[in-house]
Motif scaffolding. Structure first.
Motif, mmCIF file in Angstrom:
data_model
loop_
_atom_site.group_PDB
_atom_site.id
_atom_site.type_symbol
_atom_site.label_atom_id
_atom_site.label_comp_id
_atom_site.label_asym_id
_atom_site.label_seq_id
_atom_site.Cartn_x
_atom_site.Cartn_y
_atom_site.Cartn_z
ATOM 1 N N ARG A 119 -35.315 -4.535 -65.882
ATOM 2 C CA ARG A 119 -36.499 -4.736 -64.991
ATOM 3 C C ARG A 119 -36.934 -6.132 -65.254
ATOM 4 O O ARG A 119 -37.570 -6.689 -66.074
ATOM 5 C CB ARG A 119 -37.621 -3.682 -64.970
ATOM 6 C CG ARG A 119 -38.769 -4.071 -64.154
ATOM 7 C CD ARG A 119 -39.938 -3.250 -64.189
ATOM 8 N NE ARG A 119 -39.801 -1.952 -63.600
ATOM 9 C CZ ARG A 119 -39.628 -0.893 -64.368
ATOM 10 N NH1 ARG A 119 -39.830 -0.981 -65.703
ATOM 11 N NH2 ARG A 119 -39.594 0.260 -63.998
ATOM 12 N N ALA A 202 -43.335 -5.778 -56.471
ATOM 13 C CA ALA A 202 -44.392 -5.026 -57.316
ATOM 14 C C ALA A 202 -44.616 -3.694 -56.918
ATOM 15 O O ALA A 202 -44.616 -2.589 -57.692
ATOM 16 C CB ALA A 202 -45.679 -5.862 -57.547
ATOM 17 N N ASP A 205 -41.085 -1.452 -57.059
ATOM 18 C CA ASP A 205 -40.581 -1.009 -58.367
ATOM 19 C C ASP A 205 -41.570 -0.958 -59.460
ATOM 20 O O ASP A 205 -41.433 -0.829 -60.618
ATOM 21 C CB ASP A 205 -39.922 -2.573 -59.015
ATOM 22 C CG ASP A 205 -38.738 -2.349 -60.024
ATOM 23 O OD1 ASP A 205 -38.423 -1.233 -60.103
ATOM 24 O OD2 ASP A 205 -38.343 -3.154 -60.672
ATOM 25 N N ALA A 206 -42.749 -0.243 -58.958
ATOM 26 C CA ALA A 206 -43.822 0.254 -59.977
ATOM 27 C C ALA A 206 -43.449 1.480 -60.346
ATOM 28 O O ALA A 206 -43.224 2.550 -59.713
ATOM 29 C CB ALA A 206 -45.034 -0.020 -59.359
#
Length: 341
Positions: A119, A202, A205-206
């Motif tokens: 990540r 954000a 991809d949280a």
């Protein structure tokens, strides 16, 4: 009325809206539970290509490099495109055709295939660093010889920049369905810029919902839908679909694609990059599908070092008409060899 050709950004906007909508559904818990309990995120991932497979430690992390050093002549480096399920399998027909005729190599870009998938923010800088590392390794294995290199779609912009930063590494370039020739993705911004939206990345991809959203995006029906847009027909390559599905169901497979959707992997200086190239450049693109906006390409076609071939195919012509693509590649290769002689 003729259908207006699509660019990548509108499709990305639709993708983002779709996955964000799915995130809302996932918030109810049902899809999140299904993603965690019913979807295998460690599917067996066979080699995309035959031959030698090495892991290179690079500035971009660990990068997988496939290779076959059989044959003679300048080595060829192949670079796949960037999408939700990209990998070196996308160049498989070209790799198999060239294997044994000349040394041929292909890398999995950072975040894809057998390369490292942490990540992180994936940017054009990262992709160019991986291409530099692969080119340096191939040249090391072949006595410092300059390469021929071929890239698909968005990676054409990365390859152009790599060739400008290290011109001694390359003899000629081939770009299949390159981006950056339409109204939205062309540009002359300062080098190193991208179109990324950090807040969108954000959100996408949280954890814990990011993986569940990605699972919806890379379901088999969704992947078939986007491949049909790439082909401009329903007659897609089933092997590419199967491998892409396996590749998209690995740990960390979502991180680089979310940067793609959020715009971080799109340079802002495509036009300037292409204008600065002075080595032989071959462009091959199709006339079908959603990625056929090449309105800025005609002015490059008139340049002495550019050759443009348009084929009655989709955006991956080497899967549909390998003979036509390799004839074009061999023709420019012969011209480049004559010029060197």
């Amino acid at each position: 009325m003729a259908r207006r050709p699509h660019s990548v950004l509108p499709l990305l906007a639709r993708q983002a809206a779709t996955v964000l909508g799915l995130a809302a559904v996932a918030g109810g818990g049902a899809w999140l539970a299904y993603s965690r309990l019913a979807i295998d995120h460690r599917l067996p991932l066979p080699r995309a290509l035959p031959g030698r497979l090495d892991a290179l430690d690079t500035e971009a992390g660990r990068v997988a490099l496939y290779g076959s050093d059989e044959g003679s002549g300048p080595p060829l480096l192949l670079v796949h495109s960037v999408n939700a399920a990209a990998s070196a399998y996308e160049v498989r027909p070209l790799f198999l055709h060239e294997r044994g005729r000349r040394p041929v190599y292909a890398l999995d870009l950072p975040g894809f295939g057998a390369s490292e998938r942490g990540r992180r923010r994936y940017t054009p800088d990262l992709m160019v660093a991986a291409i530099h590392a692969a080119a340096a390794e191939v040249r090391r294995r072949h006595g410092g010889a300059a390469l021929d290199a071929l890239a698909l779609s968005l990676s054409a912009e990365y390859l152009a920049r790599a060739a400008l930063e290290r011109p001694g590494d390359y003899r000629r370039l081939a770009l299949i369905s390159p981006t950056g020739f339409d109204a939205r993705l062309s540009g002359r911004a300062p080098p190193g810029g991208h179109r990324g939206k950090d807040r969108l990345r954000a959100v996408l991809d949280a954890p814990p919902f990011g993986r569940a959203v990605f699972d919806a995006l890379v379901s088999r029906p969704s992947m078939r839908f986007f491949l049909e847009k790439t082909w401009g027909s329903t007659d897609i390559d089933e092997g590419l679909l199967d491998y892409g599905y396996a590749s998209a169901h690995q740990p960390g497979a979502e991180h680089a694609p979310f940067c793609f959707i959020a715009g971080h992997l799109f340079p802002t200086d495509a036009t300037a990059l292409y204008e600065a190239l002075d080595l032989p450049v071959l462009v091959i693109h199709g006339s079908r599908g959603d990625f056929v906006d090449y309105r800025d390409l005609p002015r490059f076609a008139g340049r002495r070092n550019w050759t443009v071939e348009r084929l009655p195919t989709g955006a991956f012509p080497h899967f549909e008409d390998l003979a036509a693509v390799t004839r074009a590649l061999d023709g420019v290769r012969a011209e480049a060899s004559s010029a060197v002689a």
